[in-house]
Motif scaffolding. Structure first.
Motif, PDB file in Angstrom:
ATOM      1  N   ARG A 132     129.476 -10.009  -0.789  1.00 15.06           N
ATOM      2  CA  ARG A 132     129.920  -8.413  -0.758  1.00 15.06           C
ATOM      3  C   ARG A 132     129.266  -8.008  -2.730  1.00 15.06           C
ATOM      4  NH1 ARG A 132     134.676  -4.998   0.663  1.00 15.06           N
ATOM      5  NH2 ARG A 132     134.543  -7.289   2.306  1.00 15.06           N
ATOM      6  N   GLU A 133     128.977  -8.457  -3.840  1.00 15.63           N
ATOM      7  CA  GLU A 133     129.193  -7.864  -4.645  1.00 15.63           C
ATOM      8  C   GLU A 133     127.130  -7.449  -4.468  1.00 15.63           C
ATOM      9  OE1 GLU A 133     130.512  -6.944  -7.185  1.00 15.63           O
ATOM     10  OE2 GLU A 133     132.497  -7.840  -6.052  1.00 15.63           O
ATOM     11  N   LYS A 136     127.396  -4.270  -2.422  1.00 11.09           N
ATOM     12  CA  LYS A 136     127.869  -3.669  -3.045  1.00 11.09           C
ATOM     13  C   LYS A 136     126.501  -2.774  -3.878  1.00 11.09           C
ATOM     14  CE  LYS A 136     131.884  -3.459  -4.894  1.00 11.09           C
ATOM     15  NZ  LYS A 136     133.138  -4.063  -4.964  1.00 11.09           N
ATOM     16  N   ASP A 137     126.120  -3.454  -4.470  1.00 12.81           N
ATOM     17  CA  ASP A 137     124.968  -3.039  -5.899  1.00 12.81           C
ATOM     18  C   ASP A 137     123.872  -2.193  -5.182  1.00 12.81           C
ATOM     19  OD1 ASP A 137     126.233  -4.958  -8.021  1.00 12.81           O
ATOM     20  OD2 ASP A 137     124.424  -6.495  -7.328  1.00 12.81           O
ATOM     21  N   ASP A 155     133.821  -0.865  -1.314  1.00 13.54           N
ATOM     22  CA  ASP A 155     134.750  -1.982  -0.792  1.00 13.54           C
ATOM     23  C   ASP A 155     134.718  -1.006   1.371  1.00 13.54           C
ATOM     24  OD1 ASP A 155     134.716  -4.754  -2.377  1.00 13.54           O
ATOM     25  OD2 ASP A 155     136.226  -3.275  -3.671  1.00 13.54           O
TER      26      ASP A 155
END
Length: 202
Positions: A132-133, A136-137, A155
């Protein structure tokens, strides 16, 4: 003199590969720890020394299959064209989900996660959270480039972009085609576009 650590790693990889093969061949519900141990040529206690459950073993096998056994995740492509990059990633995801070996393992893993809180926590810590990170990046870079709204909740944006693929695949509610991927990405990004400044009141 034989190297014990090398022998252990060889046994571990044999167990992981055997688990993947058996799940693909006969389905996860029919696979037992005893069957994996016998086929891999190890004792049952060897498996339980490394994994507390069949689900935990399957998760490690899945990470091996996905090419991320050490938790190292590659960044999403960034060519400057967000739509094209997301379509590339999602189409590659669909291709993986169509792979019989991958498909059986993923379905079994998601079933186990629902019923095993410890496995669910491990899955989030080692794969879902870091992934997920990474997503998101990529969206954060698009925000900085002015391609999506600066006040967009990243998110929620990740859920909107990637969630429908997994949901449609798990629930088998429709085909996963390149056309569907294009429509999904274009629709979501339309909603994430920066809002034009409001016209001044007259």
């Amino acid at each position: 003199m034989p190297n014990p650590s090398r022998r252990s790693e060889t046994s571990r990889q044999a167990i992981l590969n055997t688990a993947l093969d058996l799940v693909a061949d006969i389905g996860y519900p029919k696979v037992a720890i005893e069957m994996i141990a016998s086929t891999a040529g190890v004792g049952k206690q060897t498996i339980y020394r490394w994994w507390p459950s069949k689900g935990a073993l399957l998760f490690d096998a899945f990470l091996t299959l996905a090419g991320t056994p050490d938790g190292e995740l590659a960044a999403l492509p960034d060519t400057g064209d967000l739509a094209a990059d997301l379509k590339l990633v999602l189409n590659a995801t669909v291709e993986d989900l169509d792979n019989p070996r991958y498909r059986q393992t993923m379905r079994a893993l998601h079933t186990e996660i629902v019923h095993d809180p410890a496995l669910a926590a491990d899955y989030h810590k080692r794969l879902d959270g870091p992934m997920r990170e990474v997503k998101k990046d990529r969206l954060r870079a698009a925000q900085q480039a002015g391609q999506i709204s600066k006040d967009a909740d990243l998110d929620v944006a990740v859920d909107l972009i990637f969630g429908p693929i997994l949901n449609r695949w798990l629930q088998q509610t429709g085909p996963l085609t390149p056309e569907y991927v294009d429509t999904l990405v274009d629709t979501v990004l339309c909603g994430l576009q920066p809002r034009e400044a409001a016209a001044p009141a007259v």
